[in-house]
Scaffold this active site. Structure first.
Site, mmCIF file in Angstrom:
data_model
loop_
_atom_site.group_PDB
_atom_site.id
_atom_site.type_symbol
_atom_site.label_atom_id
_atom_site.label_comp_id
_atom_site.label_asym_id
_atom_site.label_seq_id
_atom_site.Cartn_x
_atom_site.Cartn_y
_atom_site.Cartn_z
ATOM 1 N N GLU A 90 0.705 -1.306 0.146
ATOM 2 C CA GLU A 90 0.000 -0.031 0.174
ATOM 3 C C GLU A 90 0.862 1.180 0.051
ATOM 4 O OE1 GLU A 90 -3.294 -2.126 2.816
ATOM 5 O OE2 GLU A 90 -2.553 -0.006 3.367
ATOM 6 N N ASP A 95 -4.456 8.537 11.184
ATOM 7 C CA ASP A 95 -3.207 8.403 11.470
ATOM 8 C C ASP A 95 -2.377 8.645 12.708
ATOM 9 O OD1 ASP A 95 -2.484 6.654 9.232
ATOM 10 O OD2 ASP A 95 -2.741 8.440 8.276
#
Ligand SMILES: Cc1ncc(COP(=O)(O)O)c(C=O)c1O
Lengths: 235, 389
Positions: free
Chosen positions: A32, A43
């Site tokens: 990815e 995140d």
């Protein structure tokens, strides 16, 4: 399916490209590629800060994906946030990268809103998410041949630690695999090759992000760690 | 219109893991929106605790100086000093309904943080506030108030260290603690159903204002409100959407039109997906969110509530701007001429009217005075190079 997440263009485009080339030949099934966004609400600090650095350095999506285009051997998924694709703009992103991307994973695009992109002409497969709360029938309706379902292994942001082999998660993953017939990749919260082995006992694959990104600034460390992940197999 | 959207704006652009919480919130809202018992309780606290209804004041001195009829909706007179409490009491009561014992909230100017900490003290809820470091420094008094009220204040030193980063931190906290936590969002922003919920709880402003003018049998020519995330504006506009009254939302014009020097989403932004919603966003060509500036911490935000984007596109509301300097000028005008010290946010709405007084000559204008200005004295002092007078 063994996979890693790398922050595209980090720590600089040359090092990224060198490490990406390595990742294509070490036993992994997919990579990815993170395309950074400066409001990364899904995140934790490691990936957020790596993304900020890429943005500050001025490296463009096109440069990141150019390196991917030239060296791709495994499955490739772009992982990013809605606004990055939406303002590329969307149709152009789809047109430009549908030949090299096997799918996109959009952290702030829940399954219910895939149509918001698809209706506007987005043709790259959007990988659906599953969580402990997912209704499997709803999930089934989301499937149109994507390579896998991304199971989010914890409630929280990237970088936190999941309890691998947690009974509820194992049961959910098993149920999803059985009812959908689609592969399930477990992401979020995996730290070590040992964790990854455990995941392969109940899921079709794993993906490791934060621990990989931490090592991107040190190619030797990166290669050692990623090679180890590439050689993981279910016990 | 698709559920959760205003035209093409809105939606729920969040992590999949937050969807159950948004569904639960929507379910709860649909249950309480028209529920007699809930609304009875809400109106009890709004009246006997927060100080509703608030008056509409005819500002006679400004009116005669500027040759117009200026009315002020006095949200500054509410407990904690701004309209924010209308929403925090409403959502805190919803948290009780949902059995959530922990509340998190973002704050820019600190007004929403104080109003949240206040509601949490009242209803005995655990409270954590996220506030950007820049804002915490320029709104120190509010930080102290939140702490006194029992809230934990988390200072965010990421990104621009302002409202945007406080919202991000809340979304991250929420996703990790969603089972026991309600995110008490402070403006008509973010993923559905927040814009709808906050708009609903703030619509009391417009309802009261409408009643006032209905009684006079003459609606105002224009209603003007400042637009940060858009909650005080949507609250007052909702009372007049079905009339011919001109509606004007005022954004922070900051210092200039240069990138990073203002917060004009409609003036300089474009469509984007930011912090849960599809709306107008100030951003760079590549989709990265741009830095913004305003002298007022409550207007210093690159996104805007989705209903405003819809009202902008349909043309029902006009969006214009007021620069820092014009807001400060209005701040002093209201203080000197009427004896009312307004919040810097509200001073933008007023500054716009004063700057454009020709356009409003002999007309009746209603300005939403969303808050009072004691919190802003440090900013004004710094702006003036050290003195307040
Ligand atoms: C007094 C006051 N007015 C206006 C605002 C702007 O927010 P909104 O646009 O949601 O009303 C704030 C925000 O902090 C505020 O404190």
């Amino acid at each position: 399916m063994k996979g890693i997440y790398m922050m595209g263009g980090y720590p600089d485009i040359e090092t990224f490209c060198d490490e990406f080339i390595f990742s294509q030949d070490c036993g992994l099934d997919f990579v990815e590629i993170g395309l950074p966004f400066n409001d990364p609400v899904a995140d934790g600090p490691v990936i957020s800060e790596a993304g900020e650095k890429v943005i500050a350095s001025g490296v463009k999506i096109d440069e990141i994906l150019q390196c991917v285009r030239q060296n791709k051997k495994t499955g490739i998924y772009a992982m990013t946030y809605s606004n990055i694709i939406y303002n590329y703009p969307l149709e152009k992103f789809s047109e430009s990268f549908k030949d090299i991307l096997n799918g996109v994973i959009i952290a702030d695009l829940p399954n219910r809103y895939h149509h918001f992109f698809k209706d506007k002409g987005f043709e790259i497969p959007i990988i659906p998410f599953a969580t402990l709360d997912t209704n499997v029938d709803d999930l089934k309706n989301m499937l149109y041949g994507q390579d896998f379902i991304y199971f989010v292994g914890l409630k929280g942001v990237t970088g936190a630690k999941a309890k691998i082999g947690d009974l509820a998660a194992v049961e959910k993953v098993t149920q999803i695999r059985q009812c959908t017939g689609c592969k399930v990749v477990f992401g979020f919260g995996i730290k070590t090759a040992r964790d990854a082995e455990k995941v392969l006992e109940f899921a079709d694959g794993f993906v490791i992000g934060t621990e990989v990104v931490k090592r991107q600034s040190d190619p030797a460390e990166f290669k050692k760690y990623v090679a180890e992940l590439g050689s993981v197999s279910a016990q | 219109m698709e559920k959760g959207f205003y035209g093409e704006y809105g939606g729920q652009f969040v992590a999949e893991t937050l969807m159950p919480a948004l569904n639960e919130l929507e379910y709860c809202f649909e249950k309480i929106e028209k529920n007699k018992q809930f609304n009875g309780k809400l109106s009890h606290y709004l009246c006997s605790y927060a100080g509703r209804p608030t008056p509409v004041y005819y500002a006679e001195n400004i009116s005669s100086k500027y040759k117009l009829s200026l009315y002020l909706k006095r949200e500054d007179l509410l407990h904690t000093g701004a309209h924010k409490i209308n929403n925090t009491i409403g959502q805190a009561l919803m948290a009780l309904e949902m059995g959530k014992k922990r509340i998190i909230a973002e704050t820019g100017a600190g007004q929403h943080g104080v109003a949240t900490a206040t509601a949490c003290a009242l209803f005995n809820l655990e409270c954590e506030i996220y506030m950007g470091k820049t804002d915490a420094l320029r709104q120190k008094v509010n930080v102290e108030k939140m702490k006194m009220l029992g809230a934990k204040v988390n200072i965010v030193d990421k990104g621009s260290m302002t409202l945007k980063d406080a919202v991000s931190s809340c979304l991250k906290d929420w996703v990790a603690n969603v089972d026991n936590t309600h995110y008490l969002l402070g403006s008509a922003l973010g993923p559905h159903p927040f814009p709808r919920i906050v708009g609903h709880f703030q619509s009391v402003i417009g309802r009261e204002a409408r009643d006032f003018f209905e009684e006079k049998k003459a609606l105002p020519s224009a209603v003007v409100a400042c637009v940060g995330g858009g909650s005080n504006a949507i609250g007052i506009f909702k009372g007049f959407l079905d009339t011919n009254t001109e509606l004007i939302g005022v954004e922070a014009g900051g210092l200039s039109n240069a990138t990073g020097a203002h917060a004009m989403r409609f003036g300089a932004g474009k469509r984007g997906i930011f912090q849960g919603t599809h709306s107008y966003v100030i951003q760079k060509e590549n989709g990265q969110i741009s830095p913004v500036h305003s002298i007022s911490a409550g207007l210093d935000y690159p996104g805007v509530g989705p209903e405003h984007s819809y009202l902008f596109d349909t043309g029902r509301v006009d969006y214009d701007y007021c620069r820092d300097g014009d807001a400060v000028f209005a701040f002093y005008e209201l203080t000197h001429l009427e004896g009312i010290i307004p919040a810097l946010e509200s001073s933008h709405a007023l500054g716009y009217v004063l700057k454009n007084c020709e356009k409003f000559r002999e007309k009746t204008v209603l300005v939403n005075l969303s808050g009072r200005g004691d919190k802003d004295l440090d900013i004004i002092r710094e702006y003036n190079g050290g003195s307040l007078v």
